[in-house]
Design a protein around this motif. Structure first.
Motif, mmCIF file in Angstrom:
data_model
loop_
_atom_site.group_PDB
_atom_site.id
_atom_site.type_symbol
_atom_site.label_atom_id
_atom_site.label_comp_id
_atom_site.label_asym_id
_atom_site.label_seq_id
_atom_site.Cartn_x
_atom_site.Cartn_y
_atom_site.Cartn_z
ATOM 1 N N GLY A 79 114.706 100.018 116.397
ATOM 2 C CA GLY A 79 115.496 100.717 115.401
ATOM 3 C C GLY A 79 115.170 100.226 114.007
ATOM 4 N N ALA A 80 115.601 100.985 113.019
ATOM 5 C CA ALA A 80 115.219 100.675 111.650
ATOM 6 C C ALA A 80 115.862 99.403 111.133
ATOM 7 C CB ALA A 80 115.588 101.849 110.736
ATOM 8 N N ASP A 81 117.012 98.993 111.722
ATOM 9 C CA ASP A 81 117.735 97.853 111.171
ATOM 10 C C ASP A 81 118.331 97.024 112.302
ATOM 11 O OD1 ASP A 81 118.745 96.229 109.217
ATOM 12 O OD2 ASP A 81 120.541 97.424 108.878
ATOM 13 N N THR A 82 117.492 96.491 113.121
ATOM 14 C CA THR A 82 117.947 95.764 114.298
ATOM 15 C C THR A 82 118.537 94.413 113.913
ATOM 16 O OG1 THR A 82 116.225 96.829 115.611
ATOM 17 C CG2 THR A 82 117.253 94.872 116.542
ATOM 18 N N ILE A 83 119.693 94.097 114.483
ATOM 19 C CA ILE A 83 120.372 92.827 114.223
ATOM 20 C C ILE A 83 119.781 91.748 115.120
ATOM 21 C CG2 ILE A 83 122.614 91.649 114.341
ATOM 22 C CD1 ILE A 83 123.899 94.447 113.920
ATOM 23 N N ARG A 84 119.705 90.527 114.604
ATOM 24 C CA ARG A 84 119.198 89.423 115.411
ATOM 25 C C ARG A 84 120.082 88.199 115.226
ATOM 26 N NH1 ARG A 84 113.788 86.839 112.644
ATOM 27 N NH2 ARG A 84 114.685 86.323 110.623
ATOM 28 N N ALA A 85 119.884 87.207 116.084
ATOM 29 C CA ALA A 85 120.670 85.972 116.003
ATOM 30 C C ALA A 85 120.496 85.329 114.639
ATOM 31 C CB ALA A 85 120.251 85.010 117.106
ATOM 32 N N GLY A 86 121.595 84.822 114.088
ATOM 33 C CA GLY A 86 121.543 84.180 112.778
ATOM 34 C C GLY A 86 121.937 85.083 111.634
ATOM 35 N N VAL A 115 130.774 87.329 109.370
ATOM 36 C CA VAL A 115 130.757 87.105 110.816
ATOM 37 C C VAL A 115 129.307 86.824 111.210
ATOM 38 C CG1 VAL A 115 131.225 88.079 113.082
ATOM 39 C CG2 VAL A 115 132.706 88.649 111.130
ATOM 40 N N GLN A 116 129.041 85.614 111.668
ATOM 41 C CA GLN A 116 127.659 85.255 111.973
ATOM 42 C C GLN A 116 127.325 85.524 113.434
ATOM 43 O OE1 GLN A 116 126.435 81.109 111.472
ATOM 44 N NE2 GLN A 116 124.493 81.844 110.609
ATOM 45 N N VAL A 117 126.171 86.084 113.638
ATOM 46 C CA VAL A 117 125.680 86.317 115.001
ATOM 47 C C VAL A 117 125.223 84.978 115.567
ATOM 48 C CG1 VAL A 117 124.051 87.598 116.433
ATOM 49 C CG2 VAL A 117 124.913 88.613 114.296
ATOM 50 N N ASP A 118 125.789 84.571 116.693
ATOM 51 C CA ASP A 118 125.485 83.245 117.221
ATOM 52 C C ASP A 118 124.121 83.201 117.894
ATOM 53 O OD1 ASP A 118 125.730 84.267 119.813
ATOM 54 O OD2 ASP A 118 127.813 83.621 120.033
ATOM 55 N N ARG A 162 125.097 94.399 106.773
ATOM 56 C CA ARG A 162 124.485 93.084 106.890
ATOM 57 C C ARG A 162 124.644 92.357 105.555
ATOM 58 N NH1 ARG A 162 120.333 92.135 110.332
ATOM 59 N NH2 ARG A 162 119.672 94.304 110.206
ATOM 60 N N LEU A 163 125.196 91.163 105.597
ATOM 61 C CA LEU A 163 125.370 90.374 104.384
ATOM 62 C C LEU A 163 124.210 89.411 104.159
ATOM 63 C CD1 LEU A 163 129.167 89.457 104.697
ATOM 64 C CD2 LEU A 163 128.126 91.377 103.471
ATOM 65 N N ALA A 164 123.625 88.911 105.231
ATOM 66 C CA ALA A 164 122.505 87.978 105.121
ATOM 67 C C ALA A 164 121.654 88.093 106.371
ATOM 68 C CB ALA A 164 123.006 86.548 104.941
#
Length: 376
Positions: A79-86, A115-118, A162-164
């Motif tokens: 996907g265009a904006d995939t979320i990952r750990a961290g 909210v951070q992805v662990d 996404r903030l960071a």
């Protein structure tokens, strides 16, 4: 006539010098044709010596192929904006009730910031529980959270940004205009656009090679081949390492050529004629055009095709090119040089003869000079 027994020294000088020359090898660039053929398995040597013809050319031209395995070719685009750990996410939740689960009284929305992805790829959302975020796009994650909250509050609305964090990224290194770490976004989800985002290759495209390292998988392809088939524009994955480098293949030229050197390939393919041209061709004063040899270690499967018998393991093969034959130049033009080859040109027989005469003449002159000086 005080020393009559010493007079015959001039006549003996020729025989003495010839004997010395026979006992001492004259300098030369390397083995001659007879010595190379003596190393054939037919003469109890350990190399197969083969005269190049159309059949040999067809077999010897086979080179190790570069390309992508099925694992690379069959991977779908991310996907265009995939979320990952961290990654750090921001959530805004809207509720259409006066007394909501999360929204304060008198307000219609509440914000859950940072909210951070662990490390396992999850986030925690009150009343929705532990939700997997890694691998999802913000839109997919929004749907999951909305569905879980809908079980406890009517028609909740969720917004996620996404903030960071850069999401899925790849590293692009080597011979590119701008090395760096790049996010996998909508325009750069496959290899060719990602290379373009890095400014393109910084070497001649004809000799550029692209390597992809994905976990324990590795693949390499010539840059030009990326455009030969749409399938080669493979989808990228988070953590891919892309390395662009110049072709590192080389061959060595020795013997009676214009130059003796280790030569880098200047094009995708190179023939024996082109290889000789790169080192200045045959020496016009020393080379034997009937004695052009290419030394190579051939893998077992190719060696078996060449010699027509079973062999075990890689085999030493010496290819013989005779440029004086009617089709000799064509055979050399069609013979493909490979990485690690040694191209060797023998000296013409008269060169060694001339060296012998020169050495003999020089030895006689030296001997006569000594004799004249001593008066014998």
């Amino acid at each position: 006539m005080l020393y009559p027994t010493l007079r015959p020294i001039r006549g003996a000088t020729l025989l003495l010098t010839a004997g010395l020359l026979a006992a001492c090898a004259l300098p030369r660039v390397g083995p001659n044709k007879s010595e190379i053929f003596a190393g054939s398995v037919l003469r109890e040597g350990d190399a197969f010596v083969l005269t190049v013809d159309d059949r040999v050319n067809a077999i010897a031209a086979v080179a190790p192929a570069l390309g992508f395995s099925a694992g690379f070719l069959n991977a779908g685009e991310l996907g265009a904006d995939t979320i990952r750990a961290g990654d750090t996410l921001g959530l805004t939740i809207f509720e259409n009730v006066d007394d909501g689960l999360l929204v304060p009284t008198g307000a219609n929305a509440t914000a859950i910031e940072e909210v951070q992805v662990d490390a396992q790829g999850f986030i925690f959302v009150p009343y929705a529980g532990r939700v997997r975020a890694e691998g999802n796009s913000p839109e997919a994650l929004r749907r999951v959270i909305t569905e879980r909250l809908a079980e406890q509050t009517p028609d909740p609305q969720v917004a996620i940004n996404r903030l960071a964090g850069d999401g899925a990224t790849v590293s692009v290194q080597g011979a590119v205009t701008a090395q760096g770490v790049y996010p996998i976004e909508r325009p750069t989800r496959s290899l060719i656009p990602m290379l373009a985002a890095a400014g393109g290759v910084a070497v001649e495209p004809d000799i550029a090679r692209v390597t992809i390292q994905r976990g324990d998988q590795r693949a390499e392809v010539f840059y030009d081949d990326l455009f030969a088939s749409a399938a080669n524009d493979i989808a990228l994955r988070d953590g891919d390492a892309i390395v662009v480098k110049s072709d590192s293949r080389t061959f060595t030229a020795l013997g009676a050529t214009g130059a003796q050197d280790r030569i880098t390939f200047e094009s995708r393919t190179i023939s024996a004629i082109e290889a000789l041209a790169q080192v200045g061709g045959l020496s016009s004063t020393a080379a034997d055009p009937t004695g052009v040899f290419v030394f190579r270690n051939e893998p077992e499967e190719i060696a078996e095709q060449l010699v027509g018998q079973d062999v075990t393991g890689p085999q030493r093969v010496v290819y013989v090119l005779d440029l004086t034959r009617p089709n000799g130049m064509f055979m050399a033009r069609d013979f493909a040089i490979r990485d690690g080859d040694t191209v060797y040109v023998t000296e013409a027989p008269f060169v060694q003869f001339n060296k012998t005469i020169a050495a003999l003449t020089g030895s006689l002159s030296a001997a006569n000079g000594v004799q004249d000086a001593t008066g014998l």
